[in-house]
Design an enzyme around this catalytic site. Structure first.
Site, short mmCIF file in Angstrom:
data_model
loop_
_atom_site.label_atom_id
_atom_site.label_comp_id
_atom_site.label_asym_id
_atom_site.label_seq_id
_atom_site.Cartn_x
_atom_site.Cartn_y
_atom_site.Cartn_z
N ASP A 1 0.85 -1.21 0.00
CA ASP A 1 0.00 0.00 0.00
C ASP A 1 0.88 1.26 0.00
OD1 ASP A 1 -1.97 1.91 0.37
OD2 ASP A 1 -2.85 0.96 2.14
N HIS B 1 -0.63 4.46 -0.27
CA HIS B 1 -1.45 5.63 0.09
C HIS B 1 -0.94 6.23 1.39
CE1 HIS B 1 -4.09 3.29 -2.55
NE2 HIS B 1 -4.68 4.42 -2.85
N SER C 1 -2.84 -4.68 1.27
CA SER C 1 -1.97 -4.52 2.45
C SER C 1 -2.56 -5.20 3.69
CB SER C 1 -1.73 -3.04 2.75
OG SER C 1 -2.94 -2.44 3.16
#
Ligand code: B12
Length: 214
Positions: free
Chosen positions: A97, A99, A150
Site C-alpha cells: 500500500d 497511500h 496490504s
C-alpha cells in the site's frame, strides 16, 4: 456528506476547491471539519474510479488537490498542549500500500496533541515495524490501510508483535478508507476508525488511562 467543497474536489476543480478552503479558514471555520469535507470528496473520486468513470490520472490529480488543501489547513491545526509527550506512537502503511494522505493527517493531528510520532512511511515490511517497536517502545501502533493488498502484511505485523512478546504492552489502532470493524478484528486491533479525529480521541484516552492507571 456532500458539500460544495466535497463536490469541487469530486469534480477535480482545483482552483474552486482551494479558494473555498481559503475563504472558509479565513472566516474562522474549524480546519478539521474542512478536512473532513475534502476527504468526503476523495471518497467519491474513489467511487468514480471504481465505477470506471475516472482513471489513475484522476486519482493522482485528486491527491494533488488534497495535498494543497492540507497545506493551507495545516497551520490552523493549533497545538493544544506543551510539556512532556502524552505518549509515543508508531505509524505505518504496510507492505502493498502506497497511500499516505490519511496517515499524514493522523500524524499531524497526533503531533498537534503532543504525541511523539514515529512515521515509518508507506509499503513498510512487518519486520521493519516490529524492529521500530522494539526500539522506541510505543504506547500505540497505528496502521493506515487503503488497499486490500496490504491487509495481509498488516495482520502479519500484528502477529509478529504477539510472537515477540510486545503486543500486550501497546494498543493497536487501524484506520483508512477501506478498513472495517471486521478488518480490525482480523488484525486483532483494539480500535478501528474511518476518521482521524476519533482515532486521536482514542489515543488520548488510551494514553491518559495508562498514565492514570500506572
Ligand atoms: C488518492 C488515491 C490514490 C492516490 C494516493 C496518493 C497518496 N499519496 O496517498 C494514488 C493515485 C497514488 C492511488 C493509487 C492507487 N489506488 Co487509490 N485511492 C485514492 C483515493 C481516491 C483517496 C484516498 C485518500 O487519500 N483519501 C483521503 C484521506 C484523507 O482519507 P483516508 O486515507 O481514508 O484517511 C482518513 C481516515 O481513514 C483516517 N485514517 C487513515 N489512516 C489512519 C490511520 C490511523 C492509525 C487512524 C487512527 C486513522 C487513519 O484519517 C484520515 C483523515 O480523516 C481512494 C478512495 C477512497 N475511498 O479512499 C482510492 C483507493 C484507496 N485506491 C484504490 C486503488 C485500487 C488504487 C490502486 C491499486 C490503483 C491502480 N490500479 O494502480 C493504486 C494503489 C497502489 C498501491 N499498491 O497502493 C482503491 C482501493 C480498493 C481496495 N479495496 O483495495 C480505492 C478505495 C478506490 C476505489 N474505490 O476503487 N490512489
Amino acid at each position: 456528506m456532500s458539500s460544495e467543497l466535497s463536490k469541487s474536489i469530486e469534480k477535480l476543480e482545483r482552483d474552486v476547491a482551494l479558494e473555498m478552503v481559503k475563504t472558509r479558514i479565513d472566516a474562522g471555520e474549524d480546519a478539521v471539519l474542512i478536512l473532513d469535507e475534502c476527504r468526503a470528496g476523495m471518497t467519491t473520486v474513489g467511487e468514480l474510479f471504481q465505477a470506471g468513470d475516472y482513471f489513475l490520472a484522476e486519482l493522482l490529480l485528486s491527491a494533488e488537490i488534497f495535498k494543497e488543501a492540507v497545506l493551507i489547513l495545516e497551520p490552523h491545526l493549533t497545538k493544544t498542549q506543551g510539556g512532556a509527550p502524552l505518549g509515543t506512537i508508531v505509524l505505518a502503511t504496510m507492505h502493498g500500500d502506497i497511500h499516505d494522505l490519511g496517515k499524514n493527517i493522523v500524524a499531524t493531528l497526533l503531533r498537534v496533541h503532543n504525541f511523539e510520532v514515529h512515521d515509518l512511511g508507506v509499503n513498510v515490511d512487518p519486520e521493519v515495524l516490529v524492529e521500530k517497536v522494539r526500539e522506541v517502545s510505543p504506547d500505540i501502533v497505528g496502521f493506515s490501510s487503503l488497499v486490500t493488498s496490504s491487509f495481509e502484511s498488516t495482520r502479519r505485523a500484528a502477529e509478529l508483535l504477539v510472537e515477540a512478546g510486545l503486543r500486550e504492552k501497546l494498543k493497536i489502532v487501524v484506520g483508512g478508507g477501506v478498513t472495517t470493524p471486521q478488518f480490525g478484528e482480523y488484525v486483532g486491533a483494539d480500535f478501528q476508525t474511518l476518521d482521524a479525529s476519533s482515532g486521536v480521541a482514542y489515543c488520548l484516552e488510551a494514553c491518559t488511562a495508562t498514565v492514570g492507571g500506572a
